[in-house]
Design an enzyme around this catalytic site. Structure first.
Site, PDB file in Angstrom:
ATOM      1  N   TYR A 100       0.846  -1.193   0.000  1.00 39.29           N
ATOM      2  CA  TYR A 100       0.000   0.000   0.000  1.00 39.29           C
ATOM      3  C   TYR A 100       0.889   1.254   0.000  1.00 39.29           C
ATOM      4  O   TYR A 100       0.637   2.206  -0.742  1.00 39.29           O
ATOM      5  CB  TYR A 100      -0.919   0.020   1.227  1.00 39.29           C
ATOM      6  CG  TYR A 100      -1.927  -1.101   1.244  1.00 39.29           C
ATOM      7  CD1 TYR A 100      -3.084  -1.050   0.471  1.00 39.29           C
ATOM      8  CD2 TYR A 100      -1.736  -2.220   2.043  1.00 39.29           C
ATOM      9  CE1 TYR A 100      -4.017  -2.075   0.493  1.00 39.29           C
ATOM     10  CE2 TYR A 100      -2.665  -3.248   2.069  1.00 39.29           C
ATOM     11  CZ  TYR A 100      -3.793  -3.173   1.290  1.00 39.29           C
ATOM     12  OH  TYR A 100      -4.716  -4.191   1.318  1.00 39.29           O
ATOM     13  N   GLU A 158      -1.250 -16.214 -10.300  1.00 40.96           N
ATOM     14  CA  GLU A 158      -0.262 -15.377 -10.980  1.00 40.96           C
ATOM     15  C   GLU A 158       1.179 -15.752 -10.633  1.00 40.96           C
ATOM     16  O   GLU A 158       2.123 -15.168 -11.171  1.00 40.96           O
ATOM     17  CB  GLU A 158      -0.502 -13.908 -10.630  1.00 40.96           C
ATOM     18  CG  GLU A 158      -1.812 -13.385 -11.193  1.00 40.96           C
ATOM     19  CD  GLU A 158      -1.962 -11.886 -11.029  1.00 40.96           C
ATOM     20  OE1 GLU A 158      -1.001 -11.212 -10.610  1.00 40.96           O
ATOM     21  OE2 GLU A 158      -3.055 -11.386 -11.338  1.00 40.96           O
TER      22      GLU A 158
END
Length: 173
Positions: A100, A158
């Protein structure tokens, strides 16, 4: 205004894509019955941009797509929210993660890591704009609206996280 929608079955549950004439407006981790009533417009099933987004999502979940090129209706988002989500979309590729804090820095707002967390939680087009790739600064998963198990599964898909022993057992030899 005409909207189109498509449903996608995925390893993280059913997704519903809603699109306008120029791009995707919403990817919801829910079936169409939970999503479509919230839209005050005529809704066509499986046409236009929504159908193309569903096709690309199917390819992604099948391991045949790493990038989405379906248009997103960015103009429906405002200010910092649009800027941060576009930064994530443009700068954090398949298989990579960002904190973040780092996403706030990449967005030119290094003091805004809490705001980035809030923005990730209100992302109207998850997976296409990959908020699942944003992690807590300490390396933890952080949050994810559809649940941490869904986030973990997307990151395993992924290759950003190793699969658990249970997943390896389910995949077989």
């Amino acid at each position: 205004m005409s909207l189109s929608w498509s449903a996608v079955s995925s390893p993280v549950g059913e997704l519903t894509v809603v699109a306008g004439e120029t791009g995707v407006r919403q990817v919801a981790f829910a079936g169409p019955e939970a999503v479509l009533g919230a839209h005050d417009a005529e809704l066509d099933r499986g046409t236009g941009v929504a159908a193309e987004a569903a096709r690309q999502l199917d390819e992604y979940f099948a391991g045949r797509r790493r990038e989405f090129d379906v248009p997103i209706e960015w103009e429906l988002l405002d200010g910092l929210r649009r800027h941060v989500l576009r930064t994530l979309h443009d700068l954090v590729p398949f298989g990579e993660t960002v904190s973040y804090k780092r996403l706030a820095e990449l967005s030119g707002r290094p003091e805004a890591s809490r705001a980035v967390g809030t923005i990730m939680g209100s992302n109207p087009v998850p997976v296409l704009v990959p908020c699942h790739r944003v992690l807590a600064s300490g390396g933890g998963l952080g949050g994810f609206g559809p649940g941490l198990e869904a986030k973990r599964r997307l990151l395993v898909l992924e290759g950003a996280l190793e699969p658990s022993l249970l997943e390896l057992d389910l995949l077989g030899p």
